[in-house]
Design an enzyme around this catalytic site. Structure first.
Site, PDB file in Angstrom:
ATOM      1  NE  ARG A 129      -3.966  -2.070   2.041  1.00 47.29           N
ATOM      2  CZ  ARG A 129      -3.725  -3.221   2.676  1.00 47.29           C
ATOM      3  NH1 ARG A 129      -2.664  -3.347   3.444  1.00 47.29           N
ATOM      4  NH2 ARG A 129      -4.555  -4.228   2.529  1.00 47.29           N
ATOM      5  CE  LYS A 151      -0.425  14.307 -13.768  1.00 45.98           C
ATOM      6  NZ  LYS A 151      -1.196  14.468 -15.007  1.00 45.98           N
ATOM      7  CD  GLU A 193       6.018  18.685 -21.701  1.00 44.97           C
ATOM      8  OE1 GLU A 193       5.388  19.583 -21.112  1.00 44.97           O
ATOM      9  OE2 GLU A 193       5.462  17.685 -22.213  1.00 44.97           O
ATOM     10  CE  LYS A 243       4.477  18.287 -12.751  1.00 39.68           C
ATOM     11  NZ  LYS A 243       4.408  17.160 -13.661  1.00 39.68           N
ATOM     12  CD  GLU A 253      -3.828  16.715 -13.537  1.00 35.34           C
ATOM     13  OE1 GLU A 253      -3.765  15.535 -13.164  1.00 35.34           O
ATOM     14  OE2 GLU A 253      -3.498  17.101 -14.650  1.00 35.34           O
ATOM     15  NE  ARG A 257      -0.014  18.032 -11.322  1.00 35.97           N
ATOM     16  CZ  ARG A 257       0.475  17.056 -10.568  1.00 35.97           C
ATOM     17  NH1 ARG A 257       0.030  16.862  -9.361  1.00 35.97           N
ATOM     18  NH2 ARG A 257       1.416  16.277 -11.022  1.00 35.97           N
ATOM     19  CG  ASN A 261      -3.209  19.503 -19.130  1.00 35.47           C
ATOM     20  OD1 ASN A 261      -2.309  18.682 -19.185  1.00 35.47           O
ATOM     21  ND2 ASN A 261      -4.254  19.374 -18.333  1.00 35.47           N
ATOM     22  CG  HIS A 264       0.095  18.808 -22.794  1.00 31.07           C
ATOM     23  ND1 HIS A 264       0.947  19.888 -22.744  1.00 31.07           N
ATOM     24  CD2 HIS A 264       0.831  17.734 -22.398  1.00 31.07           C
ATOM     25  CE1 HIS A 264       2.144  19.473 -22.326  1.00 31.07           C
ATOM     26  NE2 HIS A 264       2.097  18.175 -22.105  1.00 31.07           N
ATOM     27  CG  HIS A 268      -3.090  14.690 -24.989  1.00 28.90           C
ATOM     28  ND1 HIS A 268      -3.573  15.320 -23.866  1.00 28.90           N
ATOM     29  CD2 HIS A 268      -1.886  14.184 -24.645  1.00 28.90           C
ATOM     30  CE1 HIS A 268      -2.680  15.183 -22.881  1.00 28.90           C
ATOM     31  NE2 HIS A 268      -1.650  14.504 -23.334  1.00 28.90           N
ATOM     32  CG  HIS A 281       4.307  14.068 -24.678  1.00 33.72           C
ATOM     33  ND1 HIS A 281       2.922  14.112 -24.694  1.00 33.72           N
ATOM     34  CD2 HIS A 281       4.711  14.949 -23.731  1.00 33.72           C
ATOM     35  CE1 HIS A 281       2.522  14.982 -23.785  1.00 33.72           C
ATOM     36  NE2 HIS A 281       3.576  15.502 -23.189  1.00 33.72           N
TER      37      HIS A 281
HETATM   38  N1  LIG Z   1       4.014  11.269 -14.334  1.00 34.35           N
HETATM   39  C1  LIG Z   1       3.907  12.398 -15.002  1.00 34.35           C
HETATM   40  O1  LIG Z   1       3.533  13.434 -14.469  1.00 34.35           O
HETATM   41  C2  LIG Z   1       4.281  12.387 -16.450  1.00 34.35           C
HETATM   42  C3  LIG Z   1       4.433  13.597 -17.130  1.00 34.35           C
HETATM   43  C4  LIG Z   1       4.836  13.562 -18.460  1.00 34.35           C
HETATM   44  C5  LIG Z   1       5.060  12.338 -19.090  1.00 34.35           C
HETATM   45  N2  LIG Z   1       4.897  11.184 -18.401  1.00 34.35           N
HETATM   46  C6  LIG Z   1       5.151   9.887 -19.048  1.00 34.35           C
HETATM   47  O2  LIG Z   1       6.530   9.826 -19.381  1.00 34.35           O
HETATM   48  C7  LIG Z   1       6.698   8.945 -20.494  1.00 34.35           C
HETATM   49  C8  LIG Z   1       7.635   9.577 -21.472  1.00 34.35           C
HETATM   50  O3  LIG Z   1       8.864   9.792 -20.845  1.00 34.35           O
HETATM   51  P1  LIG Z   1      10.210  10.072 -21.645  1.00 34.35           P
HETATM   52  O4  LIG Z   1       9.961  11.087 -22.666  1.00 34.35           O
HETATM   53  O5  LIG Z   1      11.244  10.300 -20.635  1.00 34.35           O
HETATM   54  O6  LIG Z   1      10.425   8.726 -22.462  1.00 34.35           O
HETATM   55  P2  LIG Z   1      11.161   7.343 -22.110  1.00 34.35           P
HETATM   56  O7  LIG Z   1      11.155   7.056 -20.685  1.00 34.35           O
HETATM   57  O8  LIG Z   1      10.570   6.339 -23.016  1.00 34.35           O
HETATM   58  O9  LIG Z   1      12.662   7.644 -22.568  1.00 34.35           O
HETATM   59  C9  LIG Z   1      12.919   7.936 -23.924  1.00 34.35           C
HETATM   60  C10 LIG Z   1      14.049   7.052 -24.470  1.00 34.35           C
HETATM   61  O10 LIG Z   1      15.299   7.540 -23.992  1.00 34.35           O
HETATM   62  C11 LIG Z   1      16.042   6.483 -23.392  1.00 34.35           C
HETATM   63  N3  LIG Z   1      16.840   7.116 -22.350  1.00 34.35           N
HETATM   64  C12 LIG Z   1      16.394   7.658 -21.206  1.00 34.35           C
HETATM   65  N4  LIG Z   1      17.371   8.305 -20.584  1.00 34.35           N
HETATM   66  C13 LIG Z   1      18.486   8.145 -21.328  1.00 34.35           C
HETATM   67  C14 LIG Z   1      19.821   8.596 -21.204  1.00 34.35           C
HETATM   68  N5  LIG Z   1      20.182   9.415 -20.211  1.00 34.35           N
HETATM   69  N6  LIG Z   1      20.706   8.202 -22.144  1.00 34.35           N
HETATM   70  C15 LIG Z   1      20.312   7.436 -23.173  1.00 34.35           C
HETATM   71  N7  LIG Z   1      19.071   7.016 -23.369  1.00 34.35           N
HETATM   72  C16 LIG Z   1      18.164   7.372 -22.454  1.00 34.35           C
HETATM   73  C17 LIG Z   1      15.011   5.507 -22.930  1.00 34.35           C
HETATM   74  O11 LIG Z   1      15.546   4.225 -22.813  1.00 34.35           O
HETATM   75  C18 LIG Z   1      13.973   5.607 -24.051  1.00 34.35           C
HETATM   76  O12 LIG Z   1      14.352   4.808 -25.140  1.00 34.35           O
HETATM   77  C19 LIG Z   1       5.318   8.669 -21.038  1.00 34.35           C
HETATM   78  O13 LIG Z   1       4.932   7.364 -20.692  1.00 34.35           O
HETATM   79  C20 LIG Z   1       4.433   9.684 -20.343  1.00 34.35           C
HETATM   80  O14 LIG Z   1       3.128   9.224 -20.143  1.00 34.35           O
HETATM   81  C21 LIG Z   1       4.518  11.189 -17.108  1.00 34.35           C
HETATM   82 ZN   LIG Z   2       3.704  16.897 -21.627  1.00 35.88          ZN
END
Ligand SMILES: NC(=O)c1ccc[n+]([C@@H]2O[C@H](COP(=O)([O-])OP(=O)(O)OC[C@H]3O[C@@H](n4cnc5c(N)ncnc54)[C@H](O)[C@@H]3O)[C@@H](O)[C@H]2O)c1
Ligand SMILES: [Zn+2]
Length: 376
Positions: A129, A151, A193, A243, A253, A257, A261, A264, A268, A281
């Protein structure tokens, strides 16, 4: 500790759930020590979750740091990719947690981009939990957005991020040197971003980005080398602070918050219609910000000159300015099905100045259509 550059700490003010965002070159090696500083005892078990692209260059530094601090660390390397962000992968993290007998005083460390952060965070939120999680983001997007705010979650076959929980980390540790290995396109996507934070609330950040891109207009802001370590540290600090401020004011949210967006709503739709995978993205968000800017100009909310400044910065970051295959009617239909729709009206975050936005639900369909046509 030997520091290459000053290390800054940005607080996320959430009362009992408050935590620091630590940002600085070389800070990765201080992870273990900082975790002990949070009150984790000698011998505490730590499960580090990562993927190969991140583990290969940085896993060793992380494990060594944890071991130096007398923590008992294990690395779980998962396959990379958004398609891995499922309950099945979370079950693998839980299996490892069971095998290691993670208990209430144990900890999960997410070492990777947003995919790793969301999954490891959700696994931590649900194991017993809720056990502690530390986010160590290694993509620009995760550093300025995903790792801060609590999140967590995974995708369902029916849609992105449908399964999740709010679970604040105990610490976010950002070491900008890890960006050296990030694919350039991922770096540029993260810049979208950062530009967003400038437009929604930080004119100084926006101006700093403009100044940095003017130093070498050819290189702009399109790579980590072009941005350079000093500006990189600044933009990480200001984005994290933006942030953190929004999260502290609106943890779950409610309203504020929603300004995050910006770009976005249409972003999206761009992602959905072009099939996930064509645009990253951040690239979709860049297109969404351009469209939101067009709408704001058409509604006389902001000036064409400021829209041009936004466009120039998006261009300098090497982000897309056009979406050739865009079908305005399909986008409008998609917006109607979006979760940001309230009572049949689409909610847009629209800029009114560099550093200020308004949330509006009175944008005419025809106005959206015209803004979209301008993107083709
Ligand atoms: N929780 C939140 O508030 C929130 C906000 C925005 C996005 N997200 C989520 O985040 C995800 C996208 O994250 P992302 O853009 O970081 O993508 P990702 O985690 O897929 O990373 C992108 C690529 O870069 C590679 N990588 C990461 N760090 C590296 C490094 N230092 N050197 C070499 N390669 C590296 C990864 O292996 C991957 O292939 C989505 O699933 C999205 O929904 C969450
Ligand atoms: Zn975003």
């Amino acid at each position: 500790m030997s520091h290459l550059a000053p290390i800054s700490t940005i607080p996320v003010a959430l009362g009992e759930k408050a935590y620091p965002v630590v940002i600085g070159e070389g800070s990765l090696a201080s992870l273990g020590e900082r975790i002990r500083g949070l009150g984790f005892r000698e011998g505490s078990r730590v499960l580090v979750v990562s993927n190969p692209a991140v583990n290969n260059p940085y896993g060793g530094v992380v494990l060594a740091s944890l071991e130096r601090a007398d923590l008992v660390a294990t690395m779980l390397v998962l396959e990379a990719g958004e398609e891995q962000k499922t309950t099945a992968t979370v079950a693998r993290i839980h299996d490892e947690a069971f095998a290691l007998r993670l208990e209430r005083g144990s900890l999960i460390v997410a070492l990777g981009g947003g995919v790793v952060g969301d999954m490891a965070g959700f696994a931590a939120a649900t194991w017993l939990r809720g056990i502690a999680v530390v986010q160590v983001p290694t993509t620009l997007l995760a550093m300025v957005d995903a790792a801060i705010g609590g999140k967590t979650g995974v995708n369902h076959p029916g849609g992105k991020n449908l399964i999740g929980a709010f679970h604040q980390p105990r610490l976010v540790l950002i070491d900008p040197t890890t960006l050296a290995t990030l694919p350039p396109r991922e770096f540029r996507a993260g810049m979208a971003e950062v530009i967003k934070y400038g437009v929604i609330g930080d004119p100084e950040l926006f101006a700093a980005l403009e100044a940095a891109s003017a130093r070498d207009p050819q290189a702009g802001l399109a790579s980590i080398e072009a941005v350079g370590p000093v500006v990189l540290q600044t933009l990480l600090e200001r984005s994290a602070a933006a942030k953190a401020q929004v999260v502290a004011a609106d943890e779950h949210e409610g309203g504020l918050r929603a300004i995050l967006n910006y770009g976005h709503t249409l972003g999206h739709a761009v992602e959905t219609l072009s099939g996930y995978g064509l645009w990253l993205h951040g690239e979709a968000v860049a297109l969404g910000m351009l469209a939101a800017g067009e709408i704001a100009v058409a509604m006389h909310l902001w000036s064409p000159a400021e829209q041009e400044r936004q466009r120039a910065l998006i261009a300098a970051a090497g982000l897309p300015l056009r979406w050739p295959d865009l079908n305005p009617e399909a986008v409008l239909a998609c917006l109607q099905g979006d979760k940001k729709v309230r009572q049949g009206r689409v909610r847009f975050v629209l800029p009114t100045a560099i550093g200020r936005v308004e949330i509006r639900d009175d944008v005419e369909a025809d106005c959206i259509r015209k803004a979209l046509v301008a993107l083709r």
